[in-house]
Design an enzyme around this catalytic site. Structure first.
Site, PDB file in Angstrom:
ATOM      1  CE  LYS A  53      -3.181  -2.392   3.125  1.00  0.00           C
ATOM      2  NZ  LYS A  53      -3.625  -2.416   4.557  1.00  0.00           N
TER       3      LYS A  53
ATOM      4  CG  ASP B 286       6.873   2.128   0.223  1.00  0.00           C
ATOM      5  OD1 ASP B 286       7.590   1.244  -0.301  1.00  0.00           O
ATOM      6  OD2 ASP B 286       6.187   1.910   1.238  1.00  0.00           O
TER       7      ASP B 286
ATOM      8  CG  ASP C   1      14.903  -1.553   4.255  1.00  0.00           C
ATOM      9  OD1 ASP C   1      16.011  -1.024   4.398  1.00  0.00           O
ATOM     10  OD2 ASP C   1      14.316  -2.151   5.179  1.00  0.00           O
TER      11      ASP C   1
ATOM     12  CB  VAL D  20      10.691   6.890   6.408  1.00  0.00           C
ATOM     13  CG1 VAL D  20      10.010   8.112   5.796  1.00  0.00           C
ATOM     14  CG2 VAL D  20      12.201   7.089   6.460  1.00  0.00           C
TER      15      VAL D  20
ATOM     16  NE  ARG E 174      -1.060   1.983   4.989  1.00  0.00           N
ATOM     17  CZ  ARG E 174      -0.021   1.201   4.654  1.00  0.00           C
ATOM     18  NH1 ARG E 174       0.940   1.694   3.910  1.00  0.00           N
ATOM     19  NH2 ARG E 174       0.046  -0.048   5.058  1.00  0.00           N
TER      20      ARG E 174
HETATM   21  P1  IMP Z   1      12.566  -4.340   0.904  1.00  0.00           P
HETATM   22  O1  IMP Z   1      13.455  -4.772   2.023  1.00  0.00           O
HETATM   23  O2  IMP Z   1      13.296  -3.453  -0.071  1.00  0.00           O
HETATM   24  O3  IMP Z   1      11.905  -5.506   0.229  1.00  0.00           O
HETATM   25  O4  IMP Z   1      11.426  -3.447   1.548  1.00  0.00           O
HETATM   26  C1  IMP Z   1      10.245  -4.051   1.945  1.00  0.00           C
HETATM   27  C2  IMP Z   1       9.215  -3.100   2.459  1.00  0.00           C
HETATM   28  O5  IMP Z   1       9.553  -2.763   3.787  1.00  0.00           O
HETATM   29  C3  IMP Z   1       9.032  -1.759   1.778  1.00  0.00           C
HETATM   30  O6  IMP Z   1       8.289  -1.804   0.591  1.00  0.00           O
HETATM   31  C4  IMP Z   1       8.275  -1.021   2.862  1.00  0.00           C
HETATM   32  O7  IMP Z   1       6.898  -1.333   2.797  1.00  0.00           O
HETATM   33  C5  IMP Z   1       8.874  -1.592   4.137  1.00  0.00           C
HETATM   34  N1  IMP Z   1       9.825  -0.636   4.736  1.00  0.00           N
HETATM   35  C6  IMP Z   1      11.172  -0.694   4.773  1.00  0.00           C
HETATM   36  N2  IMP Z   1      11.690   0.370   5.422  1.00  0.00           N
HETATM   37  C7  IMP Z   1      10.609   1.116   5.790  1.00  0.00           C
HETATM   38  C8  IMP Z   1      10.477   2.375   6.496  1.00  0.00           C
HETATM   39  O8  IMP Z   1      11.443   3.045   6.908  1.00  0.00           O
HETATM   40  N3  IMP Z   1       9.196   2.801   6.683  1.00  0.00           N
HETATM   41  C9  IMP Z   1       8.107   2.128   6.258  1.00  0.00           C
HETATM   42  N4  IMP Z   1       8.182   0.979   5.591  1.00  0.00           N
HETATM   43  C10 IMP Z   1       9.432   0.481   5.363  1.00  0.00           C
HETATM   44 MG    MG Z   2       4.835  -1.425   4.637  1.00  0.00          MG
END
Ligand code: IMP
Ligand code: MG
Length: 174
Positions: free
Chosen positions: A40, A97, A100, A149, A161
Site C-alpha cells: 500500500k 515507496d 530497503d 520513515v 499513511r
Molecule cells: P525491501 O526490504 O526493499 O523488500 O522493503 C520491503 C518493504 O519494507 C518496503 O516496501 C516497505 O513497505 C517496508 N519498509 C522498509 N523500510 C521502511 C520504512 O522506513 N518505513 C516504512 N516501511 C518500510
Molecule cells: Mg509497509
C-alpha cells in the site's frame, strides 16, 4: 508513545515527483508502459507521479508482504494481490515507496519478467543507501540513511499513511 520528527516536507516531495516523472517520460514515452504501484505504501507516490507524467501509460497495482526481520539476510516476499494487466511484450515501471533491502524489488522484477515483460524498470521514492548495493534502481527520489520513515503512504503498523510529509519515527522506551 511514537514521536514523529519532520524529515521531508510536501514541497520537497513534489520536486522529487516532478524530477522522477520527467526522467520516466524521457525514457519510456514511446512505448506506453505499464506503471505498477506497489501497495500500500507507494499508493500516494504513484498517484502523484501518474499525474506528473505527460506520456501515455497504463496503471496497475500489486500488493506484497515481506516476512523476515530487518536484520535477517533473507526474507520471503509474498504477492498478496496480483496485477490484471497483460504485460507480455510491454515495458513496465515498478513504483515502490522505499527500497530497503531490495527483496520486494527483486521478487517483482522476476515475477514480471516471468510474465514476459519486455523490460522492467524500478522507481522508488526513497532508497536506503545501505541496502541492496547490487540492485540497479532506475529512478530514485532520494537516497536516505537509517531510521524508520512514515507518512505519504508509508506506515508503521498501518498508521501514519495520511501524513502529507515524510517523518522519522522515534519510539520512546517504556
Ligand atoms: P525491501 O526490504 O526493499 O523488500 O522493503 C520491503 C518493504 O519494507 C518496503 O516496501 C516497505 O513497505 C517496508 N519498509 C522498509 N523500510 C521502511 C520504512 O522506513 N518505513 C516504512 N516501511 C518500510
Ligand atoms: Mg509497509
Amino acid at each position: 508513545m511514537d514521536r514523529l520528527k519532520p524529515f521531508i516536507g510536501p514541497a520537497e516531495i513534489s520536486e522529487m515527483v516532478e524530477r522522477v516523472a520527467a526522467e520516466i517520460d524521457a525514457d519510456c514515452s514511446m512505448s506506453c508502459p505499464v506503471i505498477i504501484g506497489v501497495l500500500k505504501g507507494a499508493s500516494f507516490f504513484v498517484a502523484d507521479l501518474a499525474r506528473s507524467l505527460t506520456m501515455d501509460f497504463e496503471l496497475d497495482f500489486i500488493q506484497t508482504a515481506c516476512y523476515g526481520m530487518r536484520d535477517e539476510p533473507s526474507a520471503e516476499v509474498l504477492i498478496q494481490r496480483d496485477i490484471t494487466t497483460e504485460v507480455k511484450g510491454r515495458d513496465v515501471v515498478v513504483v515502490e515507496d522505499i527500497i530497503d533491502r531490495g527483496h520486494t524489488a527483486r521478487v517483482l522484477t522476476q515475477h514480471l519478467a516471468s510474465r514476459g515483460a519486455r523490460s522492467v524498470r524500478l522507481c522508488t521514492l526513497l532508497r536506503r543507501a545501505s541496502g541492496a548495493p547490487g540492485l540497479k534502481v532506475d529512478y530514485t527520489g532520494v537516497s536516505i540513511g537509517e531510521g524508520f520513515v512514515v507518512g505519504y503512504g508509508m506506515d508503521y503498523k498501518e498508521r501514519y499513511r495520511g501524513l502529507k510529509g515524510l517523518y522519522m519515527l522515534e519510539q520512546d522506551d517504556g
